[in-house]
Write a protein that holds these residues in place. Sequence first.
Motif, short mmCIF file in Angstrom:
data_model
loop_
_atom_site.label_atom_id
_atom_site.label_comp_id
_atom_site.label_asym_id
_atom_site.label_seq_id
_atom_site.Cartn_x
_atom_site.Cartn_y
_atom_site.Cartn_z
N GLN A 280 5.31 9.68 31.10
CA GLN A 280 4.03 10.41 31.19
C GLN A 280 4.13 11.81 30.58
OE1 GLN A 280 3.43 9.94 35.41
NE2 GLN A 280 3.25 7.71 35.16
N TYR A 281 5.26 12.49 30.75
CA TYR A 281 5.42 13.82 30.17
C TYR A 281 5.74 13.76 28.68
CZ TYR A 281 5.25 16.54 34.49
OH TYR A 281 4.83 17.16 35.63
N ARG A 282 6.20 12.64 28.20
CA ARG A 282 6.70 12.49 26.84
C ARG A 282 5.72 12.99 25.79
NH1 ARG A 282 7.45 6.83 23.53
NH2 ARG A 282 9.35 7.41 22.40
N TRP A 283 4.44 12.79 26.04
CA TRP A 283 3.42 13.04 25.02
C TRP A 283 2.90 14.47 25.05
CZ3 TRP A 283 3.33 8.50 22.49
CH2 TRP A 283 3.68 7.35 23.21
N PHE A 284 3.38 15.27 26.01
CA PHE A 284 2.80 16.59 26.16
C PHE A 284 3.44 17.60 25.20
CE2 PHE A 284 1.83 20.65 28.34
CZ PHE A 284 0.46 20.58 28.18
N VAL A 285 3.17 17.37 23.92
CA VAL A 285 3.52 18.33 22.87
C VAL A 285 2.27 18.47 22.01
CG1 VAL A 285 5.24 18.99 21.14
CG2 VAL A 285 5.84 17.33 22.91
N PRO A 286 1.18 18.96 22.58
CA PRO A 286 -0.10 18.94 21.87
C PRO A 286 -0.11 19.74 20.58
CG PRO A 286 -0.24 20.31 23.83
CD PRO A 286 1.05 19.58 23.91
N PHE A 287 0.76 20.75 20.50
CA PHE A 287 0.79 21.60 19.32
C PHE A 287 1.58 21.00 18.16
CE2 PHE A 287 4.39 22.67 21.99
CZ PHE A 287 5.45 22.81 21.11
N ASP A 288 2.26 19.88 18.41
CA ASP A 288 3.09 19.29 17.36
C ASP A 288 3.08 17.77 17.44
OD1 ASP A 288 4.81 19.37 15.14
OD2 ASP A 288 6.61 19.35 16.40
N ILE A 289 1.88 17.20 17.43
CA ILE A 289 1.76 15.74 17.48
C ILE A 289 2.43 15.11 16.27
CG2 ILE A 289 0.10 13.83 17.42
CD1 ILE A 289 -1.80 15.66 19.03
N GLN A 290 2.25 15.72 15.10
CA GLN A 290 2.90 15.19 13.90
C GLN A 290 4.41 15.22 14.04
OE1 GLN A 290 1.70 17.11 10.26
NE2 GLN A 290 2.89 15.74 8.96
N GLY A 291 4.93 16.25 14.73
CA GLY A 291 6.38 16.37 14.93
C GLY A 291 6.94 15.23 15.75
N ILE A 292 6.27 14.87 16.86
CA ILE A 292 6.82 13.77 17.67
C ILE A 292 6.59 12.43 16.96
CG2 ILE A 292 6.69 15.04 19.83
CD1 ILE A 292 4.26 13.40 20.60
N GLN A 293 5.54 12.34 16.15
CA GLN A 293 5.36 11.14 15.35
C GLN A 293 6.54 10.95 14.40
OE1 GLN A 293 1.52 11.64 13.47
NE2 GLN A 293 0.44 10.56 15.09
N THR A 294 6.94 12.03 13.77
CA THR A 294 8.07 11.97 12.82
C THR A 294 9.35 11.58 13.54
OG1 THR A 294 7.04 13.63 11.40
CG2 THR A 294 9.42 13.30 11.15
N MET A 295 9.59 12.19 14.72
CA MET A 295 10.81 11.87 15.46
C MET A 295 10.82 10.41 15.92
SD MET A 295 11.75 15.31 17.66
CE MET A 295 10.13 15.67 18.29
N MET A 296 9.64 9.85 16.20
CA MET A 296 9.56 8.45 16.62
C MET A 296 9.78 7.49 15.46
SD MET A 296 6.38 8.15 19.29
CE MET A 296 6.35 9.01 20.85
N GLY A 297 9.57 7.96 14.25
CA GLY A 297 9.73 7.09 13.09
C GLY A 297 8.46 6.91 12.29
N GLY A 298 7.46 7.76 12.57
CA GLY A 298 6.24 7.70 11.77
C GLY A 298 5.02 7.37 12.59
N LYS A 299 3.86 7.48 11.94
CA LYS A 299 2.58 7.30 12.62
C LYS A 299 2.42 5.88 13.16
CE LYS A 299 -0.72 9.49 10.73
NZ LYS A 299 -1.75 9.95 9.78
N ASP A 300 2.89 4.89 12.42
CA ASP A 300 2.74 3.50 12.88
C ASP A 300 3.58 3.25 14.13
OD1 ASP A 300 1.00 2.99 10.83
OD2 ASP A 300 2.48 2.03 9.53
N GLU A 301 4.79 3.79 14.14
CA GLU A 301 5.65 3.62 15.31
C GLU A 301 5.07 4.37 16.51
OE1 GLU A 301 8.58 2.27 17.76
OE2 GLU A 301 8.11 1.61 15.72
N PHE A 302 4.52 5.54 16.26
CA PHE A 302 3.83 6.31 17.31
C PHE A 302 2.72 5.47 17.94
CE2 PHE A 302 0.33 9.32 18.36
CZ PHE A 302 0.97 10.17 19.25
N GLU A 303 1.94 4.79 17.11
CA GLU A 303 0.86 3.94 17.61
C GLU A 303 1.41 2.77 18.41
OE1 GLU A 303 -2.70 1.08 15.88
OE2 GLU A 303 -2.03 2.77 14.66
#
Length: 695
Positions: free
Chosen positions: A492-515
């Motif tokens: 639940q806390y994992r997603w609370f980086v509102p100022f850097d959504i693109q950053g956590i997308q990149t760390m996850m492996g991209g926008k598709d993996e984020f989805e």
Amino acid sequence: MWKFFSLTISFSLTLLFLGCNKQHKKPVEFVATNKASYINPFICTADDHGQTDVAAAVPFGMVKPAPDTSPMAHSGYDYAANEIIGFSNTRFSGVGCRGVGGNLRVLPFVISGKDSIPNSVTYSKENEVAQAGYYSVTLNNGIKTQLTATRQVAFHQYTFPKSEKSGFTIDLESSYVGHISDNFNINNGVVSGEITSVNVCKKGAYTFYFAIAFNKETSEITKEGSKLIVKFSTAKNQDVLLRCALSVVDENSAINNLKNTKTLSFSQVKTQAFQSWNNFLSTIDVETENDTLKELFYTHLYHTTQSPFIINDENGMIRGSNGEKYKVDTPYYHGWSVWDTFRTKLPLFSLLYPNQYKDMLWSLKALYKQGKPDWATKTEPFLTIRTEHTIPVLLDAHQKGILPYSLADVYNEMKEEAKHLPFKSPDNVLESSYDLWALSKIAQILGKDEDAQFYKNKAFEYKTLWKDKFLVMDDNSDIMHGDGLYEGTLWQYRWFVPFDIQGIQTMMGGKDEFEKQLDYFFNNELFNIGNQPDIQVPYLYNYTNSPWKTQALIHKLLNEKTNNWYGTHEKFKTPIVKKIFTATPDGFIKEMDDDAGTMSSWFLWSSMGMYPIFPGSTEVALTAPQFNKITIKTNSKPLEITTSKKGLNNIYIQKVTWNNKIVNSSIIDFNTISKGGVLHFELGDKPNKQWGKQN
């Protein structure tokens, strides 16, 4: 005469609330344009299903008279109870721990013979009425109680049966959290004095002053233990009016506040209170054939405007959190819960009530100048909770052109606050990094480039912790309070980086993996609507190639039964299967506190088809509105949100226009829509998978 709400209830053997059948009684003279007529104060008042209350108050009113029941909920009142221990005059709607307030509890009594004065009175639900600015109940001892209020004075009207032994008890030590001290004086039939009580979650204390008067001559006023005993005799159906005035300044100020209402009758105040709500809610008009949806909308708007409280006297005098008295030129607000409300409620005020919000921002500036801590001090002038995340709140207001002063005025105070941000647990790191990001933006705005880079670097250090705790999720990621989290799981806390959504997308492996990982989160029912850490997550699909998934999810959360596995502190063995938002006393799922209007505001934003994805920016995520038309009248040119529909299940956006120009993005700028215009949604029953894709 207005529409009122008469509710009946059924109990199991364990007295748990099961449901209610609500009957609306519309008099002939009922006017549909009275927004306040849709307010149902009983919504979210049962047990632990929101922790709101039925207080007879005005918008942002300081005094909030309401019944305290046994058993007692956080706001004093539990709809599932049938016993009242008195009618107290202070409370804070929708907060956790055990709530706060409950001061100066009044209990009317009639006794015969040698009977002792009771500590409580039973009542029946069918004898109870609540509406905007008014509460009434006929107690089983035959006394009818009616409550209403101005901003600082509570009006209690008690209609007694004939009795030679009638009166009130006034508990000077009543408090939901704890009593510290009191003193009182009696002069010319007026009881006045000072109360100090423990604040919410046992954090600090507050002190205020009071003055109480009666329109009935008393035979005697004595003190027994913590209670004043006021005795008199009454004729049959005799009305006795008790007025309770509050002030944060001093005892004489409370007496003056009492004097200012001397010429007002109960019925006058009741009418004024209702009209104040009607005027306040009329800033927004929603059109739908669904009256229950209107009831939910205006009631939750009512919930959001219970706090903060306007605490200055009519002459502008206040006492600050540092104990100093001074005069203010604008309404002074106190009673903060910024840690919760910065996500939804304060951004909502910036759209619906920008003028009042500017006054709140002045009050936050004053709080910084007094040496604002995260929680309440020991010298608070009135009830309050916590003020973390004020830095992004001020940035947000500046970005929207609402901040009525320069960020430079409180920059040094914000820098000092940043020195003490916590980094002890994963949630601390993410939340404190958000504050540091906001401070870096503020430094940049002020031309302090070196500071801006310093705070930005500190903010983005979150990535080290994020990769360690949040990149790879396993069985340990679904443990409430795991890794020292405050309230929630790593998921639940994992997603609370509102100022850097693109950053956590990149760390996850991209926008598709984020989805894909968002899909996993919702498909496996890991989302917790009952608490704040992840309430923005349903809108994160707007930052993927599938914003239609947000549209489907929000529709489901607003309109369908869902499986809900999480309380505040634990994961349930079996889920709560329920529609999350209902127009009933159990209006939220269990353990879902309204948190000073945070969750009510989530409902309001979502039903309007918008959401402030992260305060500090002007980005507003779009979804399908629940209404045919919404009109927000805060400027000379109103904001109109309109819909046209095709198909039976119109939950998907087909097309959006702003003033007849195509909008291809699922994100719109607040500063565009807040100036007024027409935001039009064309909806259909199948997703348009091309609309709003974030390429």
